[in-house]
Design a protein around this motif. Structure first.
Motif, PDB file in Angstrom:
ATOM      1  N   GLY A  55     -32.476  -7.051 -27.464  1.00  0.00           N
ATOM      2  CA  GLY A  55     -32.994  -5.770 -27.000  1.00  0.00           C
ATOM      3  C   GLY A  55     -32.867  -5.536 -25.511  1.00  0.00           C
ATOM      4  O   GLY A  55     -33.131  -4.440 -25.026  1.00  0.00           O
ATOM      5  N   CYS A  56     -32.441  -6.532 -24.755  1.00  0.00           N
ATOM      6  CA  CYS A  56     -32.369  -6.415 -23.293  1.00  0.00           C
ATOM      7  C   CYS A  56     -31.213  -5.501 -22.890  1.00  0.00           C
ATOM      8  O   CYS A  56     -30.060  -5.799 -23.193  1.00  0.00           O
ATOM      9  CB  CYS A  56     -32.216  -7.785 -22.652  1.00  0.00           C
ATOM     10  SG  CYS A  56     -32.230  -7.718 -20.853  1.00  0.00           S
ATOM     11  N   PRO A  57     -31.493  -4.411 -22.182  1.00  0.00           N
ATOM     12  CA  PRO A  57     -30.414  -3.497 -21.793  1.00  0.00           C
ATOM     13  C   PRO A  57     -29.491  -4.078 -20.713  1.00  0.00           C
ATOM     14  O   PRO A  57     -28.386  -3.598 -20.536  1.00  0.00           O
ATOM     15  CB  PRO A  57     -31.144  -2.262 -21.272  1.00  0.00           C
ATOM     16  CG  PRO A  57     -32.484  -2.726 -20.891  1.00  0.00           C
ATOM     17  CD  PRO A  57     -32.799  -3.895 -21.766  1.00  0.00           C
ATOM     18  N   THR A  58     -29.920  -5.114 -19.998  1.00  0.00           N
ATOM     19  CA  THR A  58     -29.062  -5.696 -18.961  1.00  0.00           C
ATOM     20  C   THR A  58     -28.090  -6.719 -19.524  1.00  0.00           C
ATOM     21  O   THR A  58     -27.147  -7.097 -18.853  1.00  0.00           O
ATOM     22  CB  THR A  58     -29.893  -6.390 -17.868  1.00  0.00           C
ATOM     23  OG1 THR A  58     -30.541  -7.517 -18.441  1.00  0.00           O
ATOM     24  CG2 THR A  58     -30.896  -5.448 -17.251  1.00  0.00           C
ATOM     25  N   CYS A  59     -28.330  -7.193 -20.730  1.00  0.00           N
ATOM     26  CA  CYS A  59     -27.518  -8.217 -21.404  1.00  0.00           C
ATOM     27  C   CYS A  59     -27.573  -9.567 -20.700  1.00  0.00           C
ATOM     28  O   CYS A  59     -27.017 -10.529 -21.184  1.00  0.00           O
ATOM     29  CB  CYS A  59     -26.063  -7.770 -21.547  1.00  0.00           C
ATOM     30  SG  CYS A  59     -25.869  -6.290 -22.527  1.00  0.00           S
ATOM     31  N   ASN A  60     -28.210  -9.653 -19.543  1.00  0.00           N
ATOM     32  CA  ASN A  60     -28.323 -10.919 -18.822  1.00  0.00           C
ATOM     33  C   ASN A  60     -29.766 -11.249 -18.496  1.00  0.00           C
ATOM     34  O   ASN A  60     -30.032 -12.249 -17.854  1.00  0.00           O
ATOM     35  CB  ASN A  60     -27.528 -10.880 -17.513  1.00  0.00           C
ATOM     36  CG  ASN A  60     -26.046 -10.886 -17.741  1.00  0.00           C
ATOM     37  OD1 ASN A  60     -25.570 -11.437 -18.707  1.00  0.00           O
ATOM     38  ND2 ASN A  60     -25.318 -10.261 -16.853  1.00  0.00           N
ATOM     39  N   GLY A  61     -30.686 -10.419 -18.887  1.00  0.00           N
ATOM     40  CA  GLY A  61     -32.080 -10.623 -18.530  1.00  0.00           C
ATOM     41  C   GLY A  61     -32.706 -11.819 -19.213  1.00  0.00           C
ATOM     42  O   GLY A  61     -33.416 -12.588 -18.591  1.00  0.00           O
TER      43      GLY A  61
END
Length: 118
Positions: A55-61
């Motif tokens: 679900g993380c929109p940053t894909c790296n969070g």
């Protein structure tokens, strides 16, 4: 291996708070973190992937927290090398370059040695 939230990548959207099935994600002093005692990587739930990462929109969070020092060291090293080179074959290219230069130097020395003997 629990997940952790990289604070430098986190945009504080709070999406992870709502999707975590074990409520392992906490906000303390404005910083998001995942309680490793509560995090199960969504194993044993209806989800096939960890929901914080999905679900993380940053894909790296949200990233996997290494279980030991060396695992973490190599994961960090590989991530940095991939960013620096933007190539997965970094060591192969390095070896080819090194072996080519070594071969050139070896041939140069051999020709100098042969010239000195004649």
């Amino acid at each position: 291996m629990a997940y952790q939230i990289l604070t430098s990548q986190c945009i504080s959207c709070n999406l992870c708070l709502t999707v975590c099935p074990t409520n392992a994600i906490k906000v303390v002093d404005g910083q998001h973190w995942i309680d490793p005692e509560l995090c199960t990587n969504c194993v044993g739930s209806i989800h096939t992937v960890p929901q914080c990462k999905a679900g993380c929109p940053t894909c790296n969070g949200c990233v996997k927290q290494p279980s030991d020092y060396w695992e973490g060291w190599f994961a960090n090293y590989n991530r940095v090398v991939a960013k620096l080179t933007n190539k997965q074959d970094y060591w192969e290219l390095w070896f080819q370059s090194y072996s080519q230069k070594y071969s050139e130097q070896l041939q140069k020395r051999q020709s100098q040695t042969m010239g000195a003997e004649a």
